[in-house]
Scaffold this motif. Sequence first.
Motif, PDB file in Angstrom:
ATOM      1  N   MET A   1      -1.703  -8.310  18.819  1.00  0.00           N
ATOM      2  CA  MET A   1      -1.505  -7.979  20.223  1.00  0.00           C
ATOM      3  C   MET A   1      -0.269  -7.086  20.354  1.00  0.00           C
ATOM      4  N   THR A   2      -0.310  -6.150  21.257  1.00  0.00           N
ATOM      5  CA  THR A   2       0.778  -5.211  21.461  1.00  0.00           C
ATOM      6  C   THR A   2       1.983  -5.898  22.085  1.00  0.00           C
ATOM      7  N   GLN A   3       3.162  -5.586  21.550  1.00  0.00           N
ATOM      8  CA  GLN A   3       4.402  -6.127  22.095  1.00  0.00           C
ATOM      9  C   GLN A   3       5.123  -5.056  22.893  1.00  0.00           C
ATOM     10  N   ALA A   4       5.793  -5.491  23.956  1.00  0.00           N
ATOM     11  CA  ALA A   4       6.550  -4.568  24.797  1.00  0.00           C
ATOM     12  C   ALA A   4       7.741  -4.027  24.018  1.00  0.00           C
ATOM     13  N   LYS A   5       8.062  -2.759  24.265  1.00  0.00           N
ATOM     14  CA  LYS A   5       9.177  -2.121  23.574  1.00  0.00           C
ATOM     15  C   LYS A   5       9.892  -1.165  24.523  1.00  0.00           C
ATOM     16  N   VAL A   6      11.041  -0.684  24.073  1.00  0.00           N
ATOM     17  CA  VAL A   6      11.837   0.253  24.864  1.00  0.00           C
ATOM     18  C   VAL A   6      10.970   1.440  25.262  1.00  0.00           C
TER      19      VAL A   6
ATOM     20  N   ASP B   1       8.510   1.259  27.488  1.00  0.00           N
ATOM     21  CA  ASP B   1       7.293   0.773  28.139  1.00  0.00           C
ATOM     22  C   ASP B   1       7.561   0.402  29.589  1.00  0.00           C
ATOM     23  N   VAL B   2       6.589   0.670  30.448  1.00  0.00           N
ATOM     24  CA  VAL B   2       6.609   0.184  31.821  1.00  0.00           C
ATOM     25  C   VAL B   2       5.869  -1.151  31.803  1.00  0.00           C
ATOM     26  N   VAL B   3       6.546  -2.207  32.268  1.00  0.00           N
ATOM     27  CA  VAL B   3       5.978  -3.556  32.205  1.00  0.00           C
ATOM     28  C   VAL B   3       5.992  -4.213  33.579  1.00  0.00           C
ATOM     29  N   ARG B   4       5.185  -5.256  33.710  1.00  0.00           N
ATOM     30  CA  ARG B   4       5.187  -6.102  34.909  1.00  0.00           C
ATOM     31  C   ARG B   4       5.401  -7.536  34.454  1.00  0.00           C
ATOM     32  N   ILE B   5       6.344  -8.213  35.128  1.00  0.00           N
ATOM     33  CA  ILE B   5       6.631  -9.601  34.784  1.00  0.00           C
ATOM     34  C   ILE B   5       6.607 -10.482  36.031  1.00  0.00           C
ATOM     35  N   ASN B   6       6.254 -11.743  35.811  1.00  0.00           N
ATOM     36  CA  ASN B   6       6.503 -12.788  36.799  1.00  0.00           C
ATOM     37  C   ASN B   6       7.732 -13.519  36.306  1.00  0.00           C
ATOM     38  N   TYR B   7       8.576 -13.951  37.231  1.00  0.00           N
ATOM     39  CA  TYR B   7       9.810 -14.605  36.819  1.00  0.00           C
ATOM     40  C   TYR B   7      10.302 -15.565  37.896  1.00  0.00           C
ATOM     41  N   THR B   8      11.104 -16.509  37.463  1.00  0.00           N
ATOM     42  CA  THR B   8      11.897 -17.350  38.357  1.00  0.00           C
ATOM     43  C   THR B   8      13.280 -17.420  37.750  1.00  0.00           C
ATOM     44  N   GLY B   9      14.294 -17.131  38.547  1.00  0.00           N
ATOM     45  CA  GLY B   9      15.681 -17.180  38.089  1.00  0.00           C
ATOM     46  C   GLY B   9      16.394 -18.373  38.689  1.00  0.00           C
TER      47      GLY B   9
ATOM     48  N   GLY C   1       9.586  -7.201  23.018  1.00  0.00           N
ATOM     49  CA  GLY C   1       9.081  -8.081  21.959  1.00  0.00           C
ATOM     50  C   GLY C   1       8.040  -9.074  22.440  1.00  0.00           C
ATOM     51  N   MET C   2       7.902  -9.230  23.756  1.00  0.00           N
ATOM     52  CA  MET C   2       6.867 -10.114  24.283  1.00  0.00           C
ATOM     53  C   MET C   2       5.533  -9.369  24.330  1.00  0.00           C
ATOM     54  N   ALA C   3       4.451 -10.138  24.262  1.00  0.00           N
ATOM     55  CA  ALA C   3       3.106  -9.589  24.410  1.00  0.00           C
ATOM     56  C   ALA C   3       2.548 -10.053  25.753  1.00  0.00           C
ATOM     57  N   PRO C   4       1.628  -9.297  26.351  1.00  0.00           N
ATOM     58  CA  PRO C   4       1.042  -9.746  27.616  1.00  0.00           C
ATOM     59  C   PRO C   4       0.518 -11.174  27.499  1.00  0.00           C
ATOM     60  N   GLY C   5       0.871 -11.998  28.500  1.00  0.00           N
ATOM     61  CA  GLY C   5       0.485 -13.403  28.510  1.00  0.00           C
ATOM     62  C   GLY C   5       1.557 -14.324  27.959  1.00  0.00           C
TER      63      GLY C   5
ATOM     64  N   GLU D   1       1.741  -7.663  32.117  1.00  0.00           N
ATOM     65  CA  GLU D   1       1.055  -6.543  31.471  1.00  0.00           C
ATOM     66  C   GLU D   1       2.029  -5.448  31.079  1.00  0.00           C
ATOM     67  N   ILE D   2       1.589  -4.660  30.120  1.00  0.00           N
ATOM     68  CA  ILE D   2       2.264  -3.419  29.783  1.00  0.00           C
ATOM     69  C   ILE D   2       1.469  -2.348  30.513  1.00  0.00           C
ATOM     70  N   VAL D   3       2.068  -1.797  31.553  1.00  0.00           N
ATOM     71  CA  VAL D   3       1.379  -0.836  32.412  1.00  0.00           C
ATOM     72  C   VAL D   3       1.203   0.491  31.704  1.00  0.00           C
ATOM     73  N   LYS D   4       2.279   0.936  31.041  1.00  0.00           N
ATOM     74  CA  LYS D   4       2.247   2.226  30.373  1.00  0.00           C
ATOM     75  C   LYS D   4       3.116   2.124  29.132  1.00  0.00           C
ATOM     76  N   ALA D   5       2.511   2.307  27.996  1.00  0.00           N
ATOM     77  CA  ALA D   5       3.253   2.260  26.732  1.00  0.00           C
ATOM     78  C   ALA D   5       4.053   3.538  26.540  1.00  0.00           C
ATOM     79  N   ALA D   6       5.176   3.407  25.880  1.00  0.00           N
ATOM     80  CA  ALA D   6       6.057   4.567  25.625  1.00  0.00           C
ATOM     81  C   ALA D   6       5.402   5.529  24.656  1.00  0.00           C
TER      82      ALA D   6
END
Length: 145
Positions: free
Chosen positions: A1-6, A8-16, A52-56, A140-145
């Motif tokens: 599975m593809t991992q996010a990298k510098v 990349d345009v990504v989308r995350i869900n988060y709670t801080g 370094g994270m993968a979608p999901g 998701e990774i919206v757009k890979a670098a």
Amino acid sequence: MTQAKVGDVVRINYTGRLTDGTQFDTSAGKRPLEFTIGEGQVIKGLEAEVAGMAPGDKNTVTIPSDQAYGAHRPEAVQSLDRSKLPAGIDAKVGTQLQARTSDGNLLPITIVDLDDKSVKVDANHPLAGKDLIFDVELVEIVKAA
């Protein structure tokens, strides 16, 4: 599975949360947060976690203050003569204002103390000096670098 990298345009869900469990922000009920890794659009520690994270993938990470909003700077807390406040301001502890810097930029400040003659304001980010805990899911990774 593809991992996010510098790059990349990504989308995350988060709670801080703060280390005492107090939640300060979340994407729950909103669209996922979209940003480009490596462009400084989010705090360094969160950006480093997503790379370094993968979608999901889901992780919980503690981000030290130096990788978040930095140390609390005592020099950013100042007392002002109360007459310097604009007319009509309901000045109370917690009120957020904006000050104009010498180069014309706007600087958010928060009233942290006041009396009849003076107002103490803090130009630190409200989360400065605090370690932060994030629950993160790479949607998701919206757009890979």
